[in-house]
Write a protein that holds these residues in place. Structure first.
Motif, PDB file in Angstrom:
ATOM      1  N   ASN A 123     -22.751  60.451  23.473  1.00  0.00           N
ATOM      2  CA  ASN A 123     -24.160  60.644  23.789  1.00  0.00           C
ATOM      3  C   ASN A 123     -24.991  59.367  23.690  1.00  0.00           C
ATOM      4  O   ASN A 123     -26.204  59.402  23.854  1.00  0.00           O
ATOM      5  CB  ASN A 123     -24.790  61.733  22.896  1.00  0.00           C
ATOM      6  CG  ASN A 123     -25.943  62.432  23.590  1.00  0.00           C
ATOM      7  OD1 ASN A 123     -25.835  62.819  24.758  1.00  0.00           O
ATOM      8  ND2 ASN A 123     -27.048  62.600  22.899  1.00  0.00           N
ATOM      9  N   PHE A 124     -24.336  58.236  23.423  1.00  0.00           N
ATOM     10  CA  PHE A 124     -25.092  56.992  23.270  1.00  0.00           C
ATOM     11  C   PHE A 124     -24.517  55.854  24.122  1.00  0.00           C
ATOM     12  O   PHE A 124     -24.567  54.697  23.735  1.00  0.00           O
ATOM     13  CB  PHE A 124     -25.127  56.574  21.797  1.00  0.00           C
ATOM     14  CG  PHE A 124     -25.990  57.459  20.948  1.00  0.00           C
ATOM     15  CD1 PHE A 124     -27.365  57.295  20.928  1.00  0.00           C
ATOM     16  CD2 PHE A 124     -25.429  58.478  20.195  1.00  0.00           C
ATOM     17  CE1 PHE A 124     -28.172  58.122  20.163  1.00  0.00           C
ATOM     18  CE2 PHE A 124     -26.223  59.309  19.419  1.00  0.00           C
ATOM     19  CZ  PHE A 124     -27.602  59.131  19.404  1.00  0.00           C
ATOM     20  N   ALA A 125     -23.982  56.188  25.287  1.00  0.00           N
ATOM     21  CA  ALA A 125     -23.365  55.166  26.129  1.00  0.00           C
ATOM     22  C   ALA A 125     -24.369  54.112  26.571  1.00  0.00           C
ATOM     23  O   ALA A 125     -24.083  52.904  26.543  1.00  0.00           O
ATOM     24  CB  ALA A 125     -22.725  55.821  27.353  1.00  0.00           C
ATOM     25  N   ALA A 126     -25.544  54.524  26.990  1.00  0.00           N
ATOM     26  CA  ALA A 126     -26.547  53.572  27.479  1.00  0.00           C
ATOM     27  C   ALA A 126     -27.034  52.665  26.358  1.00  0.00           C
ATOM     28  O   ALA A 126     -27.114  51.436  26.515  1.00  0.00           O
ATOM     29  CB  ALA A 126     -27.723  54.331  28.095  1.00  0.00           C
ATOM     30  N   PHE A 127     -27.360  53.253  25.225  1.00  0.00           N
ATOM     31  CA  PHE A 127     -27.869  52.479  24.097  1.00  0.00           C
ATOM     32  C   PHE A 127     -26.805  51.523  23.575  1.00  0.00           C
ATOM     33  O   PHE A 127     -27.096  50.375  23.231  1.00  0.00           O
ATOM     34  CB  PHE A 127     -28.319  53.444  22.991  1.00  0.00           C
ATOM     35  CG  PHE A 127     -29.008  52.776  21.833  1.00  0.00           C
ATOM     36  CD1 PHE A 127     -30.161  52.040  22.014  1.00  0.00           C
ATOM     37  CD2 PHE A 127     -28.495  52.902  20.539  1.00  0.00           C
ATOM     38  CE1 PHE A 127     -30.802  51.438  20.933  1.00  0.00           C
ATOM     39  CE2 PHE A 127     -29.129  52.301  19.463  1.00  0.00           C
ATOM     40  CZ  PHE A 127     -30.285  51.571  19.657  1.00  0.00           C
ATOM     41  N   ASN A 130     -35.511  50.829  21.863  1.00  0.00           N
ATOM     42  CA  ASN A 130     -35.560  52.173  21.309  1.00  0.00           C
ATOM     43  C   ASN A 130     -34.240  52.913  21.527  1.00  0.00           C
ATOM     44  O   ASN A 130     -33.573  52.726  22.543  1.00  0.00           O
ATOM     45  CB  ASN A 130     -36.695  52.974  21.955  1.00  0.00           C
ATOM     46  CG  ASN A 130     -38.053  52.463  21.569  1.00  0.00           C
ATOM     47  OD1 ASN A 130     -38.200  51.772  20.564  1.00  0.00           O
ATOM     48  ND2 ASN A 130     -39.058  52.782  22.363  1.00  0.00           N
ATOM     49  N   ASN A 131     -33.910  53.763  20.574  1.00  0.00           N
ATOM     50  CA  ASN A 131     -32.717  54.592  20.679  1.00  0.00           C
ATOM     51  C   ASN A 131     -32.887  55.568  21.854  1.00  0.00           C
ATOM     52  O   ASN A 131     -33.803  56.389  21.842  1.00  0.00           O
ATOM     53  CB  ASN A 131     -32.513  55.355  19.370  1.00  0.00           C
ATOM     54  CG  ASN A 131     -31.149  55.993  19.286  1.00  0.00           C
ATOM     55  OD1 ASN A 131     -30.532  56.289  20.296  1.00  0.00           O
ATOM     56  ND2 ASN A 131     -30.666  56.195  18.083  1.00  0.00           N
ATOM     57  N   MET A 132     -32.030  55.441  22.866  1.00  0.00           N
ATOM     58  CA  MET A 132     -32.143  56.281  24.058  1.00  0.00           C
ATOM     59  C   MET A 132     -30.838  57.036  24.288  1.00  0.00           C
ATOM     60  O   MET A 132     -29.944  56.556  24.983  1.00  0.00           O
ATOM     61  CB  MET A 132     -32.498  55.423  25.277  1.00  0.00           C
ATOM     62  CG  MET A 132     -33.858  54.762  25.172  1.00  0.00           C
ATOM     63  SD  MET A 132     -34.228  53.648  26.570  1.00  0.00           S
ATOM     64  CE  MET A 132     -34.252  54.805  27.959  1.00  0.00           C
ATOM     65  N   PRO A 133     -30.694  58.234  23.701  1.00  0.00           N
ATOM     66  CA  PRO A 133     -29.464  59.011  23.876  1.00  0.00           C
ATOM     67  C   PRO A 133     -29.412  59.672  25.251  1.00  0.00           C
ATOM     68  O   PRO A 133     -30.418  59.737  25.966  1.00  0.00           O
ATOM     69  CB  PRO A 133     -29.560  60.052  22.766  1.00  0.00           C
ATOM     70  CG  PRO A 133     -31.041  60.259  22.602  1.00  0.00           C
ATOM     71  CD  PRO A 133     -31.660  58.906  22.826  1.00  0.00           C
ATOM     72  N   GLY A 134     -28.232  60.165  25.614  1.00  0.00           N
ATOM     73  CA  GLY A 134     -28.122  60.882  26.875  1.00  0.00           C
ATOM     74  C   GLY A 134     -26.676  61.116  27.273  1.00  0.00           C
ATOM     75  O   GLY A 134     -25.798  60.300  27.003  1.00  0.00           O
ATOM     76  N   ASN A 135     -26.432  62.250  27.922  1.00  0.00           N
ATOM     77  CA  ASN A 135     -25.117  62.595  28.446  1.00  0.00           C
ATOM     78  C   ASN A 135     -24.854  61.741  29.685  1.00  0.00           C
ATOM     79  O   ASN A 135     -25.598  61.828  30.668  1.00  0.00           O
ATOM     80  CB  ASN A 135     -25.096  64.082  28.804  1.00  0.00           C
ATOM     81  CG  ASN A 135     -23.740  64.550  29.281  1.00  0.00           C
ATOM     82  OD1 ASN A 135     -22.965  63.775  29.841  1.00  0.00           O
ATOM     83  ND2 ASN A 135     -23.450  65.833  29.076  1.00  0.00           N
ATOM     84  N   PRO A 136     -23.812  60.914  29.690  1.00  0.00           N
ATOM     85  CA  PRO A 136     -23.581  60.037  30.837  1.00  0.00           C
ATOM     86  C   PRO A 136     -23.319  60.784  32.138  1.00  0.00           C
ATOM     87  O   PRO A 136     -23.556  60.255  33.222  1.00  0.00           O
ATOM     88  CB  PRO A 136     -22.370  59.203  30.406  1.00  0.00           C
ATOM     89  CG  PRO A 136     -21.717  59.975  29.321  1.00  0.00           C
ATOM     90  CD  PRO A 136     -22.810  60.701  28.622  1.00  0.00           C
TER      91      PRO A 136
END
Length: 241
Positions: free
Chosen positions: A148-152, A90-96
């Motif tokens: 905003n998509f470093a993890a994904f 799943n697309n999981m956005p987030g501020n690193p």
């Protein structure tokens, strides 16, 4: 004993995983529908059976080694696995800067580590027979990182690299490994429910269609050994490269 197909990462009835399951069933394969929610995988399997196909629903978690092994093993017991599709992530956005380590690891475990577990268990069954197709679902993040998509991005880029290594190692042993880049929003239930304004703004012509996606997976599955595609890049005509 008929051949089987396994698809993991199946959720909504109008989603990519379900569409690929229906495609596999139309190829005469007994489809094992894998996902985390019992009701959702049962609904997809029921729809396939109602249409005259063969399907078995199974709860499977891509981050759990025992769960993945049990899912793949059950399918192989029912018939040799001829098509395997990894569709989780799943697309999981987030501020690193604000992201918890656990969140990053969860994203990686679902989209990349899960791909390794699924591929390993599948290849253990396919390699002795010297045939089979393993397909991995990627995304825009497979190719490029965005804010905003470093993890994904880490998860999907890792899955793509895994697929390249597996293709080079197991292609000579008769296994077709391919990676599908889904570059853009999919016109399925999830996006239309979670981002209705975006879906309306893009319109049906601006979202990647489920039928077209499923036919692309069929194309990869049917390819002869002397003309295999390792990566297929899919987008609408409106999507920028």
């Amino acid at each position: 004993m008929s051949k089987t197909a396994i698809v993991i990462g199946v959720g909504a009835g109008e989603g990519l995983g379900a569409a690929v399951c229906r495609m596999a069933a139309s190829e005469g394969l007994h489809v094992f529908v894998g996902g985390r929610t019992q009701a959702k995988v049962e609904a997809v399997a029921d729809a396939i059976r109602s249409a005259g196909g063969n399907a078995t629903a199974a709860v499977a978690d891509t981050t759990d080694e025992a769960s993945v092994a049990a899912f793949v093993g059950a399918a192989e017991a029912a018939g040799p696995i001829d098509l395997a599709v990894f569709n989780a992530g799943n697309n999981m956005p987030g501020n690193p800067l604000e992201m918890e380590a656990e969140y990053f690891e969860t994203c990686w475990r679902i989209g990349c580590f899960g791909g390794f577990l699924f591929s390993r268990e599948t290849l253990r069954r396919m390699v002795p027979r010297g045939e089979g197709t393993l397909l991995l679902t990627g995304a825009s993040a497979s190719m490029r990182g965005k804010p905003n998509f470093a993890a994904f991005t880490a998860a999907k880029a890792g899955l793509r690299a895994l697929g390249q290594s597996l293709a080079r190692e197991f292609g000579p042993q008769g296994i077709h490994v391919a990676h599908v880049v889904v570059d853009g929003g999919i016109g399925g239930e999830r996006l239309k429910t979670r981002a209705p304004e975006f879906a309306a703004r893009m319109g049906e012509d601006g979202l990647i269609g489920l039928d077209g996606l499923a036919e692309s997976y069929r194309f990869l599955y049917r390819q002869p050994r002397n003309a295999w595609t390792q990566e297929l890049d899919l987008r609408t005509h409106k999507e920028q490269y």
